[in-house]
Scaffold this motif. Structure first.
Motif, short mmCIF file in Angstrom:
data_model
loop_
_atom_site.label_atom_id
_atom_site.label_comp_id
_atom_site.label_asym_id
_atom_site.label_seq_id
_atom_site.Cartn_x
_atom_site.Cartn_y
_atom_site.Cartn_z
N ARG A 197 -36.55 15.87 44.02
CA ARG A 197 -36.02 15.26 45.23
C ARG A 197 -36.84 14.03 45.57
N LEU A 198 -36.19 12.89 45.71
CA LEU A 198 -36.88 11.61 45.89
C LEU A 198 -36.14 10.76 46.91
N TYR A 199 -36.92 10.12 47.80
CA TYR A 199 -36.38 9.16 48.74
C TYR A 199 -37.39 8.04 48.90
N MET A 200 -36.98 6.81 48.62
CA MET A 200 -37.84 5.64 48.74
C MET A 200 -37.13 4.58 49.56
N MET A 201 -37.94 3.84 50.33
CA MET A 201 -37.38 2.80 51.19
C MET A 201 -38.38 1.65 51.28
N GLY A 202 -37.87 0.45 51.40
CA GLY A 202 -38.73 -0.71 51.56
C GLY A 202 -39.46 -1.07 50.28
N MET A 203 -40.73 -1.36 50.44
CA MET A 203 -41.56 -1.76 49.31
C MET A 203 -41.83 -0.63 48.33
N ALA A 204 -41.48 0.58 48.68
CA ALA A 204 -41.70 1.70 47.76
C ALA A 204 -40.89 1.55 46.48
N ASN A 205 -39.73 0.90 46.58
CA ASN A 205 -38.92 0.70 45.39
C ASN A 205 -39.60 -0.22 44.38
N THR A 206 -40.46 -1.09 44.86
CA THR A 206 -41.19 -2.01 43.97
C THR A 206 -42.51 -1.42 43.52
N VAL A 207 -43.23 -0.80 44.45
CA VAL A 207 -44.56 -0.29 44.14
C VAL A 207 -44.48 0.91 43.21
N PHE A 208 -43.54 1.82 43.47
CA PHE A 208 -43.47 3.07 42.71
C PHE A 208 -42.29 3.08 41.74
N GLU A 209 -41.92 1.92 41.25
CA GLU A 209 -40.82 1.89 40.30
C GLU A 209 -41.19 2.53 38.96
N ASP A 210 -42.49 2.53 38.61
CA ASP A 210 -42.94 3.15 37.36
C ASP A 210 -43.45 4.57 37.55
N LEU A 211 -43.31 5.12 38.74
CA LEU A 211 -43.80 6.47 39.01
C LEU A 211 -42.86 7.50 38.40
N PRO A 212 -43.36 8.42 37.57
CA PRO A 212 -42.49 9.48 37.04
C PRO A 212 -42.12 10.45 38.15
N VAL A 213 -40.84 10.67 38.33
CA VAL A 213 -40.37 11.50 39.44
C VAL A 213 -39.62 12.74 38.96
N LEU A 215 -38.89 15.92 36.26
CA LEU A 215 -39.76 16.78 35.45
C LEU A 215 -39.87 16.29 34.02
N GLN A 216 -38.80 15.74 33.49
CA GLN A 216 -38.85 15.23 32.13
C GLN A 216 -39.76 14.01 32.02
N GLN A 217 -39.71 13.13 33.02
CA GLN A 217 -40.59 11.97 33.01
C GLN A 217 -42.05 12.37 33.18
N ILE A 218 -42.28 13.36 34.03
CA ILE A 218 -43.67 13.79 34.25
C ILE A 218 -44.21 14.49 33.00
N ARG A 219 -43.39 15.27 32.31
CA ARG A 219 -43.84 15.91 31.06
C ARG A 219 -44.21 14.84 30.02
N GLY A 220 -43.42 13.78 29.98
CA GLY A 220 -43.78 12.69 29.07
C GLY A 220 -45.06 12.00 29.48
N ARG A 221 -45.30 11.92 30.80
CA ARG A 221 -46.55 11.30 31.28
C ARG A 221 -47.76 12.16 30.92
N LEU A 222 -47.60 13.47 30.90
CA LEU A 222 -48.72 14.35 30.54
C LEU A 222 -49.16 14.17 29.09
N SER A 223 -48.27 13.74 28.25
CA SER A 223 -48.61 13.55 26.84
C SER A 223 -49.23 12.19 26.55
N GLN A 224 -49.32 11.33 27.56
CA GLN A 224 -49.88 10.00 27.35
C GLN A 224 -51.38 10.01 27.59
N ASP A 225 -52.00 8.88 27.25
CA ASP A 225 -53.45 8.75 27.45
C ASP A 225 -53.76 8.66 28.94
#
Length: 411
Positions: A197-213, A215-225
Protein backbone atom coordinates in the motif's frame (compact mmCIF):
# COMPACT_ATOMS: atom_id res chain seq x y z
CA UNK A 1 -5.43 -3.06 30.05
CA UNK A 2 -9.04 -4.10 30.61
CA UNK A 3 -7.99 -7.67 31.49
CA UNK A 4 -5.45 -6.42 34.04
CA UNK A 5 -7.99 -4.15 35.77
CA UNK A 6 -10.45 -7.05 35.88
CA UNK A 7 -7.81 -9.28 37.52
CA UNK A 8 -7.09 -6.58 40.10
CA UNK A 9 -10.77 -6.34 41.04
CA UNK A 10 -11.12 -10.13 41.27
CA UNK A 11 -8.08 -10.38 43.57
CA UNK A 12 -9.42 -7.62 45.82
CA UNK A 13 -12.81 -9.33 46.13
CA UNK A 14 -11.25 -12.71 46.91
CA UNK A 15 -8.92 -11.35 49.58
CA UNK A 16 -11.73 -9.39 51.21
CA UNK A 17 -13.95 -12.48 51.30
CA UNK A 18 -11.09 -14.52 52.83
CA UNK A 19 -10.58 -11.89 55.55
CA UNK A 20 -14.31 -11.85 56.36
CA UNK A 21 -14.40 -15.66 56.60
CA UNK A 22 -11.38 -15.65 58.94
CA UNK A 23 -13.01 -13.07 61.22
CA UNK A 24 -16.25 -15.07 61.30
CA UNK A 25 -14.37 -18.28 62.17
CA UNK A 26 -12.49 -16.57 65.00
CA UNK A 27 -15.73 -15.16 66.44
CA UNK A 28 -17.40 -18.59 66.27
CA UNK A 29 -14.51 -20.21 68.18
CA UNK A 30 -14.66 -17.50 70.87
CA UNK A 31 -18.41 -18.02 71.34
CA UNK A 32 -17.89 -21.80 71.74
CA UNK A 33 -15.21 -21.21 74.38
CA UNK A 34 -17.48 -18.84 76.34
CA UNK A 35 -20.32 -21.35 76.18
CA UNK A 36 -18.12 -24.07 77.71
CA UNK A 37 -17.09 -21.82 80.60
CA UNK A 38 -20.70 -20.92 81.39
CA UNK A 39 -21.75 -24.59 81.15
CA UNK A 40 -19.49 -25.81 84.01
CA UNK A 41 -20.76 -23.16 86.42
CA UNK A 42 -19.37 -19.97 87.87
CA UNK A 43 -17.57 -21.62 90.86
CA UNK A 44 -15.95 -24.50 89.05
CA UNK A 45 -12.32 -24.13 88.08
CA UNK A 46 -11.69 -25.61 84.67
CA UNK A 47 -7.95 -25.11 84.52
CA UNK A 48 -5.01 -22.91 85.28
CA UNK A 49 -5.40 -19.28 84.27
CA UNK A 50 -2.91 -18.23 81.64
CA UNK A 51 -1.89 -14.88 80.34
CA UNK A 52 -3.84 -14.18 77.19
CA UNK A 53 -1.77 -14.17 74.07
CA UNK A 54 -2.64 -11.45 71.56
CA UNK A 55 -2.97 -13.17 68.23
CA UNK A 56 -2.80 -11.21 65.02
CA UNK A 57 -5.96 -10.56 63.11
CA UNK A 58 -6.11 -12.70 59.96
CA UNK A 59 -7.00 -9.58 58.02
CA UNK A 60 -3.83 -7.89 59.32
CA UNK A 61 -1.78 -10.99 58.43
CA UNK A 62 -3.14 -11.01 54.86
CA UNK A 63 -2.69 -7.29 54.32
CA UNK A 64 1.01 -7.47 53.21
CA UNK A 65 0.12 -10.27 50.77
CA UNK A 66 -2.76 -8.25 49.39
CA UNK A 67 -0.55 -5.18 48.99
CA UNK A 68 2.17 -7.15 47.25
CA UNK A 69 -0.18 -8.81 44.79
CA UNK A 70 -1.94 -5.52 44.10
CA UNK A 71 1.38 -3.76 43.44
CA UNK A 72 2.50 -6.50 41.06
CA UNK A 73 -0.76 -6.35 39.14
CA UNK A 74 -0.53 -2.57 38.88
CA UNK A 75 3.05 -2.87 37.68
CA UNK A 76 2.07 -5.41 35.05
CA UNK A 77 -0.85 -3.29 33.91
CA UNK A 78 1.48 -0.31 33.48
CA UNK A 79 4.25 -2.17 31.69
CA UNK A 80 2.31 -4.53 29.45
CA UNK A 81 0.09 -3.28 26.67
CA UNK A 82 0.48 -1.34 23.44
CA UNK A 83 2.42 1.89 23.55
CA UNK A 84 3.16 5.17 21.79
CA UNK A 85 6.82 6.21 21.97
CA UNK A 86 8.26 9.58 20.94
CA UNK A 87 11.79 9.00 19.67
CA UNK A 88 12.57 12.55 18.57
CA UNK A 89 10.93 15.94 19.03
CA UNK A 90 12.16 19.55 18.77
CA UNK A 91 12.52 21.64 21.95
CA UNK A 92 9.35 23.63 21.22
CA UNK A 93 7.20 20.44 21.07
CA UNK A 94 7.01 19.28 24.68
CA UNK A 95 5.77 15.85 25.75
CA UNK A 96 5.04 15.58 29.47
CA UNK A 97 6.39 12.69 31.54
CA UNK A 98 3.64 10.39 32.76
CA UNK A 99 1.64 7.26 32.03
CA UNK A 100 -1.35 8.93 30.38
CA UNK A 101 -3.13 6.50 28.03
CA UNK A 102 -4.17 7.67 24.59
CA UNK A 103 -6.71 6.06 22.31
CA UNK A 104 -5.55 4.68 18.99
CA UNK A 105 -8.15 6.65 17.05
CA UNK A 106 -6.72 9.89 18.50
CA UNK A 107 -3.21 9.34 17.13
CA UNK A 108 -3.92 11.28 13.87
CA UNK A 109 -5.14 14.21 15.96
CA UNK A 110 -1.97 14.06 18.03
CA UNK A 111 0.16 14.13 14.86
CA UNK A 112 -1.82 17.12 13.58
CA UNK A 113 -1.32 19.02 16.84
CA UNK A 114 2.42 18.37 16.87
CA UNK A 115 2.60 19.87 13.37
CA UNK A 116 0.68 22.97 14.47
CA UNK A 117 -2.61 22.16 12.73
CA UNK A 118 -6.08 22.52 14.18
CA UNK A 119 -8.35 19.53 14.71
CA UNK A 120 -12.12 19.09 14.69
CA UNK A 121 -12.42 18.12 18.37
CA UNK A 122 -10.20 19.08 21.26
CA UNK A 123 -7.72 16.40 22.35
CA UNK A 124 -8.17 15.99 26.09
CA UNK A 125 -4.77 14.40 26.68
CA UNK A 126 -2.23 15.93 29.10
CA UNK A 127 0.78 14.25 27.49
CA UNK A 128 1.28 17.05 24.93
CA UNK A 129 1.93 20.52 26.30
CA UNK A 130 0.99 23.75 24.54
CA UNK A 131 3.68 24.70 22.05
CA UNK A 132 4.91 27.86 20.39
CA UNK A 133 2.61 29.74 18.03
CA UNK A 134 5.49 30.84 15.81
CA UNK A 135 7.35 27.54 15.38
CA UNK A 136 6.20 24.27 13.91
CA UNK A 137 8.12 21.06 13.07
CA UNK A 138 9.44 20.70 9.55
CA UNK A 139 8.40 17.03 9.41
CA UNK A 140 6.59 14.28 11.26
CA UNK A 141 7.33 10.57 10.86
CA UNK A 142 5.04 7.93 12.37
CA UNK A 143 6.04 4.24 12.29
CA UNK A 144 3.50 1.59 13.29
CA UNK A 145 5.00 -1.76 14.35
CA UNK A 146 2.66 -4.72 14.59
CA UNK A 147 3.42 -7.91 16.51
CA UNK A 148 4.58 -6.81 19.97
CA UNK A 149 3.57 -4.55 22.85
CA UNK A 150 6.69 -2.46 23.25
CA UNK A 151 10.30 -2.16 22.12
CA UNK A 152 13.38 -1.78 24.30
CA UNK A 153 14.08 1.92 23.75
CA UNK A 154 16.17 4.06 26.13
CA UNK A 155 14.48 4.97 29.40
CA UNK A 156 14.75 8.75 28.84
CA UNK A 157 12.33 8.59 25.90
CA UNK A 158 8.69 9.53 26.44
CA UNK A 159 6.35 6.55 26.15
CA UNK A 160 2.61 6.32 26.78
CA UNK A 161 0.10 3.42 26.94
CA UNK A 162 -2.08 2.97 23.88
CA UNK A 163 -5.72 2.06 24.41
CA UNK A 164 -8.26 0.82 21.88
CA UNK A 165 -5.71 0.09 19.11
CA UNK A 166 -8.01 0.38 16.11
CA UNK A 167 -6.56 0.76 12.60
CA UNK A 168 -5.94 4.40 11.69
CA UNK A 169 -4.41 6.42 8.86
CA UNK A 170 -2.95 9.90 8.51
CA UNK A 171 -5.15 10.79 5.55
CA UNK A 172 -6.72 13.71 7.42
CA UNK A 173 -3.29 15.16 8.20
CA UNK A 174 -2.17 14.66 4.58
CA UNK A 175 -5.29 16.47 3.33
CA UNK A 176 -4.58 19.36 5.71
CA UNK A 177 -1.02 19.65 4.43
CA UNK A 178 -2.25 19.57 0.83
CA UNK A 179 -4.92 22.22 1.53
CA UNK A 180 -2.78 24.67 3.48
CA UNK A 181 0.34 24.33 1.32
CA UNK A 182 -1.15 23.81 -2.12
CA UNK A 183 1.27 26.31 -3.67
CA UNK A 184 4.31 24.59 -2.14
CA UNK A 185 5.68 21.11 -2.68
CA UNK A 186 5.31 19.10 0.54
CA UNK A 187 6.53 15.53 0.84
CA UNK A 188 3.80 13.08 1.87
CA UNK A 189 4.70 9.39 1.98
CA UNK A 190 2.43 6.65 3.35
CA UNK A 191 3.75 3.13 2.90
CA UNK A 192 2.87 -0.38 4.09
CA UNK A 193 5.34 -2.79 2.41
CA UNK A 194 3.65 -6.01 3.56
CA UNK A 195 0.34 -4.92 2.04
CA UNK A 196 1.96 -3.11 -0.92
CA UNK A 197 0.00 0.00 0.00
CA UNK A 198 1.56 3.28 -1.17
CA UNK A 199 0.50 6.92 -1.27
CA UNK A 200 2.82 9.73 -2.37
CA UNK A 201 2.13 13.40 -2.89
CA UNK A 202 4.17 16.45 -3.84
CA UNK A 203 7.92 16.09 -3.94
CA UNK A 204 7.68 12.49 -2.76
CA UNK A 205 7.08 11.41 -6.34
CA UNK A 206 10.51 12.78 -7.26
CA UNK A 207 12.49 11.96 -4.13
CA UNK A 208 11.25 8.39 -3.70
CA UNK A 209 10.83 7.42 -7.33
CA UNK A 210 13.61 4.81 -6.95
CA UNK A 211 12.30 3.46 -3.64
CA UNK A 212 11.30 -0.23 -3.83
CA UNK A 213 7.70 -0.43 -2.67
CA UNK A 214 6.36 -3.80 -3.82
CA UNK A 215 7.54 -7.07 -2.27
CA UNK A 216 9.09 -8.15 -5.55
CA UNK A 217 11.08 -4.92 -5.83
CA UNK A 218 12.23 -5.16 -2.23
CA UNK A 219 13.32 -8.80 -2.70
CA UNK A 220 15.40 -7.67 -5.65
CA UNK A 221 16.88 -4.89 -3.51
CA UNK A 222 17.94 -7.43 -0.87
CA UNK A 223 20.07 -9.24 -3.44
CA UNK A 224 21.98 -6.08 -4.39
CA UNK A 225 25.14 -4.70 -2.85
CA UNK A 226 24.75 -2.73 0.36
CA UNK A 227 21.57 -4.50 1.47
CA UNK A 228 20.78 -5.37 5.07
CA UNK A 229 21.59 -9.03 4.39
CA UNK A 230 25.26 -8.12 4.20
CA UNK A 231 25.41 -5.34 6.77
CA UNK A 232 23.29 -6.68 9.66
CA UNK A 233 24.10 -9.64 11.91
CA UNK A 234 21.21 -11.97 11.16
CA UNK A 235 22.30 -14.74 13.59
CA UNK A 236 19.17 -16.91 13.84
CA UNK A 237 17.26 -15.28 10.97
CA UNK A 238 17.31 -17.14 7.66
CA UNK A 239 17.49 -15.79 4.12
CA UNK A 240 15.39 -18.68 2.82
CA UNK A 241 12.33 -18.22 5.04
CA UNK A 242 9.42 -16.11 3.84
CA UNK A 243 8.65 -14.64 7.27
CA UNK A 244 12.29 -13.65 7.80
CA UNK A 245 12.53 -12.12 4.33
CA UNK A 246 9.37 -10.08 4.89
CA UNK A 247 10.78 -8.66 8.11
CA UNK A 248 14.17 -7.92 6.52
CA UNK A 249 12.41 -6.30 3.55
CA UNK A 250 10.76 -3.77 5.84
CA UNK A 251 14.06 -3.05 7.55
CA UNK A 252 15.56 -2.53 4.09
CA UNK A 253 12.84 0.03 3.33
CA UNK A 254 13.75 1.98 6.48
CA UNK A 255 17.40 2.09 5.48
CA UNK A 256 16.54 3.13 1.91
CA UNK A 257 14.29 5.96 3.05
CA UNK A 258 17.05 7.22 5.35
CA UNK A 259 19.56 7.10 2.48
CA UNK A 260 17.24 9.03 0.15
CA UNK A 261 16.57 11.67 2.81
CA UNK A 262 20.30 12.12 3.33
CA UNK A 263 20.64 12.58 -0.42
CA UNK A 264 17.86 15.20 -0.64
CA UNK A 265 18.56 17.46 2.33
CA UNK A 266 17.10 20.40 0.45
CA UNK A 267 13.64 19.13 1.51
CA UNK A 268 14.10 20.75 4.91
CA UNK A 269 14.38 24.20 3.29
CA UNK A 270 10.94 24.02 1.75
CA UNK A 271 8.29 26.06 3.65
CA UNK A 272 5.80 23.20 3.57
CA UNK A 273 6.02 20.51 6.31
CA UNK A 274 6.59 16.89 5.32
CA UNK A 275 4.71 13.81 6.50
CA UNK A 276 5.91 10.19 6.63
CA UNK A 277 3.79 7.22 7.69
CA UNK A 278 5.06 3.61 7.68
CA UNK A 279 3.34 0.42 8.82
CA UNK A 280 5.59 -2.58 9.51
CA UNK A 281 4.03 -6.03 9.90
CA UNK A 282 7.10 -8.24 9.43
CA UNK A 283 7.57 -8.76 13.15
CA UNK A 284 4.00 -10.02 13.38
CA UNK A 285 4.90 -12.74 10.88
CA UNK A 286 7.97 -13.63 12.95
CA UNK A 287 5.78 -14.07 16.03
CA UNK A 288 3.28 -16.14 14.09
CA UNK A 289 6.00 -18.42 12.72
CA UNK A 290 8.39 -18.82 15.67
CA UNK A 291 6.67 -17.37 18.77
CA UNK A 292 7.75 -14.72 21.24
CA UNK A 293 10.15 -17.03 23.12
CA UNK A 294 12.20 -17.92 20.03
CA UNK A 295 15.70 -16.62 19.26
CA UNK A 296 14.38 -15.38 15.92
CA UNK A 297 11.99 -13.03 17.70
CA UNK A 298 14.76 -11.75 19.98
CA UNK A 299 17.10 -11.10 17.06
CA UNK A 300 14.36 -9.45 15.00
CA UNK A 301 13.39 -7.18 17.91
CA UNK A 302 17.00 -6.14 18.41
CA UNK A 303 17.48 -5.40 14.68
CA UNK A 304 14.24 -3.44 14.43
CA UNK A 305 14.99 -1.36 17.53
CA UNK A 306 18.38 -0.40 16.13
CA UNK A 307 16.90 0.38 12.69
CA UNK A 308 14.19 2.62 14.16
CA UNK A 309 16.70 4.55 16.26
CA UNK A 310 18.91 5.06 13.20
CA UNK A 311 15.92 6.17 11.16
CA UNK A 312 14.95 8.69 13.85
CA UNK A 313 18.52 10.04 13.99
CA UNK A 314 18.65 10.42 10.19
CA UNK A 315 15.33 12.24 10.02
CA UNK A 316 16.34 14.58 12.84
CA UNK A 317 19.67 15.23 11.11
CA UNK A 318 18.08 16.07 7.75
CA UNK A 319 15.57 18.49 9.30
CA UNK A 320 18.05 20.00 11.80
CA UNK A 321 16.24 18.62 14.86
CA UNK A 322 12.95 20.13 13.68
CA UNK A 323 11.15 16.81 13.20
CA UNK A 324 8.93 14.62 15.36
CA UNK A 325 9.36 10.84 15.14
CA UNK A 326 6.83 8.55 16.86
CA UNK A 327 6.65 4.76 17.06
CA UNK A 328 3.36 2.96 17.76
CA UNK A 329 3.71 -0.69 18.83
CA UNK A 330 0.59 -2.85 18.81
CA UNK A 331 0.34 -6.57 19.33
CA UNK A 332 -2.68 -6.71 17.05
CA UNK A 333 -5.22 -4.22 15.81
CA UNK A 334 -8.70 -4.49 17.22
CA UNK A 335 -11.68 -4.38 14.88
CA UNK A 336 -13.49 -1.02 14.91
CA UNK A 337 -16.54 -0.93 17.13
CA UNK A 338 -18.64 0.81 14.48
CA UNK A 339 -19.60 -1.03 11.35
CA UNK A 340 -18.40 0.57 8.15
CA UNK A 341 -21.32 1.26 5.85
CA UNK A 342 -22.00 3.18 2.68
CA UNK A 343 -25.08 5.22 1.91
CA UNK A 344 -27.05 4.28 -1.15
CA UNK A 345 -27.00 7.95 -2.17
CA UNK A 346 -23.21 8.11 -2.33
CA UNK A 347 -21.61 8.12 -5.74
CA UNK A 348 -18.12 8.53 -7.07
CA UNK A 349 -19.17 10.47 -10.17
CA UNK A 350 -19.10 14.26 -10.06
CA UNK A 351 -22.32 14.49 -12.07
CA UNK A 352 -24.53 12.77 -9.54
CA UNK A 353 -27.87 11.44 -10.67
CA UNK A 354 -29.33 12.48 -7.31
CA UNK A 355 -28.18 16.11 -7.56
CA UNK A 356 -26.28 15.92 -4.24
CA UNK A 357 -24.60 19.02 -2.86
CA UNK A 358 -20.89 18.97 -2.24
CA UNK A 359 -19.62 18.38 1.28
CA UNK A 360 -18.87 21.47 3.32
CA UNK A 361 -15.45 21.89 4.83
CA UNK A 362 -15.30 22.23 8.62
CA UNK A 363 -13.95 25.80 8.14
CA UNK A 364 -17.06 26.82 6.21
CA UNK A 365 -18.76 28.45 9.21
CA UNK A 366 -15.66 30.50 10.04
CA UNK A 367 -15.21 31.77 6.49
CA UNK A 368 -18.94 32.51 6.17
CA UNK A 369 -18.95 34.68 9.32
CA UNK A 370 -15.84 36.56 8.26
CA UNK A 371 -17.28 37.41 4.82
CA UNK A 372 -20.75 38.23 6.20
CA UNK A 373 -19.67 40.69 8.90
CA UNK A 374 -17.02 42.25 6.69
CA UNK A 375 -19.66 43.00 4.04
CA UNK A 376 -21.99 44.46 6.70
CA UNK A 377 -19.25 46.74 8.05
CA UNK A 378 -18.29 47.91 4.55
CA UNK A 379 -21.94 48.61 3.67
CA UNK A 380 -22.44 50.70 6.83
CA UNK A 381 -19.20 52.57 6.15
CA UNK A 382 -20.34 53.45 2.62
CA UNK A 383 -23.73 54.69 3.93
CA UNK A 384 -22.17 56.89 6.64
CA UNK A 385 -19.58 58.37 4.26
CA UNK A 386 -22.21 59.07 1.60
CA UNK A 387 -24.49 60.79 4.12
CA UNK A 388 -21.70 63.05 5.39
CA UNK A 389 -20.66 63.99 1.84
CA UNK A 390 -24.24 64.84 0.89
CA UNK A 391 -24.74 67.17 3.89
CA UNK A 392 -21.30 68.78 3.82
CA UNK A 393 -21.17 72.62 3.80
CA UNK A 394 -18.52 73.77 1.30
CA UNK A 395 -18.26 77.18 2.92
CA UNK A 396 -16.80 75.86 6.14
CA UNK A 397 -15.01 72.70 5.16
CA UNK A 398 -12.17 73.61 2.84
CA UNK A 399 -10.40 76.56 1.28
CA UNK A 400 -10.75 74.89 -2.08
CA UNK A 401 -14.42 75.76 -2.27
CA UNK A 402 -13.78 79.37 -1.22
CA UNK A 403 -11.14 79.81 -3.91
CA UNK A 404 -13.76 79.12 -6.55
CA UNK A 405 -15.45 82.46 -5.72
CA UNK A 406 -14.96 85.02 -8.54
CA UNK A 407 -14.41 87.91 -6.11
CA UNK A 408 -11.37 86.89 -4.07
CA UNK A 409 -10.46 89.14 -1.19
CA UNK A 410 -6.88 90.18 -1.05
CA UNK A 411 -5.66 90.95 2.44
Amino acid sequence: MIEHSFLIKVCQIRFKSAAVKAEALQGQQQRRHDARRHAVGPCHVTGIARKPVHQKDPAEMNRPIISTVFALLCLLSGVLGDSLTVLRSPPYVTFQDGQWPISGEKVPDLVALTMGFSIREDLDWPGLAAGSLFQRPRANALIVVRGLDTLDFPKNISSYPLENPVPFTLDSVANTVHTLFADSTPVVLQLAPSEERLYMMGMANTVFEDLPVTLQQIRGRLSQDGSVLTSLPLISLSRNNEADLLFLSEVQVLYDISALLQKHKHLAKDPAPDLYSLELAGLEEIVRRYGTDSPQFADATRILTSALQKFADDVANVYANNAVVEVVTVKTFEAPLTRKSRSILQTTNEGSLYNLAYKYDYDYAVVFNIVLWLMIVLALAVIVISYNLWNMDPGYDSIIYRMTNQKIRLD
